[in-house]
Design an enzyme around this catalytic site. Sequence first.
Site, PDB file in Angstrom:
ATOM      1  N   ASP A 266       0.602  -1.405  -0.075  1.00 36.20           N
ATOM      2  CA  ASP A 266       0.109  -0.042   0.001  1.00 36.20           C
ATOM      3  C   ASP A 266       0.823   1.364  -0.011  1.00 36.20           C
ATOM      4  O   ASP A 266       1.531   1.412   1.112  1.00 36.20           O
ATOM      5  CB  ASP A 266      -0.972   0.053   1.310  1.00 36.20           C
ATOM      6  CG  ASP A 266      -1.933   1.273   1.253  1.00 36.20           C
ATOM      7  OD1 ASP A 266      -1.990   1.677   0.122  1.00 36.20           O
ATOM      8  OD2 ASP A 266      -2.415   1.543   2.320  1.00 36.20           O
TER       9      ASP A 266
ATOM     10  N   ASP B  41      -0.959   6.726  -6.563  1.00 36.66           N
ATOM     11  CA  ASP B  41      -1.266   5.678  -5.801  1.00 36.66           C
ATOM     12  C   ASP B  41      -1.438   4.333  -6.265  1.00 36.66           C
ATOM     13  O   ASP B  41      -1.976   4.249  -7.429  1.00 36.66           O
ATOM     14  CB  ASP B  41      -2.505   5.934  -4.965  1.00 36.66           C
ATOM     15  CG  ASP B  41      -2.974   5.166  -3.917  1.00 36.66           C
ATOM     16  OD1 ASP B  41      -2.232   4.744  -3.298  1.00 36.66           O
ATOM     17  OD2 ASP B  41      -4.322   4.738  -3.832  1.00 36.66           O
TER      18      ASP B  41
END
Length: 492
Positions: free
Chosen positions: A175, A372
């Site tokens: 992540d 992201d």
Amino acid sequence: MAKTMGFFSYILFVFVYGSPFVQSRSLPKSSKTTVLDVTASIQKTHTVLSFNPEAYTQELHNQQEQSSSPSNSLTLKLHSRASIHKPSHGDYKSLTLARLERDSARVRSLITRLDLAANGITQSDLKPVDNGNGFQFGAEELQGPIISGTSQGSGEYFSRIGIGKPPSQVYMVLDTGSDVNWVQCAPCADCYQQADPIFEPSASSSYTPLTCETQKCKSLDTSECRNNTCLYEVSYGDGSYTVGDFVTETITLGSAAVNNVAIGCGHNNEGLFVGAAGLLGLGGGSLSFPSQLNASSFSYCLVDRDSDSTSTLEFDSPIPPNGITAPLHRNRELDTFYYLGLTGMSVGGESLPIPESVFQMEASGNGGVIIDSGTAVTRLQTDTYNTLRDAFVKGTTGLTSVDSVALFDTCYNLSSKSSVVVPTVSFHFPEGKELPLPAKNYLVPVDSDGTFCFAFAPTTSALSIIGNVQQQGTRVGFDFSNSLVGFSPNNC
Ligand SMILES: *[C@@H]1O[C@H](CO)[C@@H](O)[C@H](O)[C@H]1NC(C)=O
Ligand SMILES: *[C@@H]1O[C@H](CO)[C@@H](O)[C@H](O)[C@H]1NC(C)=O
Ligand SMILES: *[C@@H]1O[C@H](CO)[C@@H](O)[C@H](O)[C@H]1NC(C)=O
């Protein structure tokens, strides 16, 4: 107590990546049009639903996860969600809708995180409370809309990583949108089901609790001191959270062991992390895995979400000389996110009339463009999105439009085509640098019947997010020494 492994099954095998037609063709810079291989894209919508996990389980567990790399960098194999979790959807349309719903939850949680930081509220202002039943923190009511982590799931890309000494090999979610590393730990007050056995601290000789006065404990956004040991809490804003002891452990990537990495030993965890044992935080904060490694750079290549191929996550892997580079910016208010110095966009070789300020971070820390790995669809401010969409629509008048699908308002019926020529969509960076996207990174199938949608979406937030649909097949590198983000197309 830990629930036992039920319907999850896991697979891995090496798949010849990508569509040969589009992939093998390297587009000249500033090409006005690009070709979408419709047949190949539709074919993959069938493949993703027909993965056969059992056949590959054994192979996966035997596989050496560290592959050799020319640069001697620390390298890990990276798997897509679909490759380790057979989609439970009967058709590609329902899989797409589930993904988009998950994606909206992800975007809401990132925006909430930034809103709190830019308004001077951090998670440390949200005091933990003990409900007498293990660990419980009181953070969630300030997190905005809560979507059940159990129904949404979290995490799109995974690696197999060793925890402790001797190492227990487990799946971890990767992540870039968070920093704290953690694994589910015995004894569980509440653990969601995971594929591998729950990590047992007493079986590891390197397990060391952190005391409250350590810098690592103080670096947590939310911590509590109990009996002079450090407790941590992370909530992801989508209903997922983890609470437990903050400790140091040995982390093993392939054959390379890194000692004394601060990780959370989570005794109370909620959220369906797709059966992963925990999460490896790749953000920019001091507790993230790259920060703790003192990595000068890291890079990943995101494999196609519909393939069960693998690619790699590499630490200390410099941006290759032919990489297209953009400035890497940081936010004083929130060091987790990676901001990209985007200056503009173009469609079909024509620059869009978008003020550059739209992409810049405000003095408050709001706005800007982050990149992201966990967000799927790129989000742009509404006006910017409309400008982009209108230009694309203008360049595709020859295609048959159909109704919108979920957050996609621009969709086409390509069922009668084997390939189509569409305007090239590019990101532009300072010094005249341009990243043209392959057509399959912005015109994506939403079902198996030939409906394709333009895969960008508007957001009412000032924050723009470059998502993983647009990053697929491209190696994305973060060079901390030179403050650059690098993109290397066709370098997975
Ligand atoms: C606190 O720590 C001491 C020494 O490590 C230990 O003996 C005691 O059981 C701990 N108390 C609690 C409530 O965990
Ligand atoms: C990273 O740097 C810190 C501070 O210099 C040091 O304590 C730590 O051992 C280093 N970690 C690694 C993995 O090299
Ligand atoms: C797409 O077009 C084909 C004919 O080319 C038609 O049979 C089909 O129903 C259309 N699909 C949608 C969703 O409109």
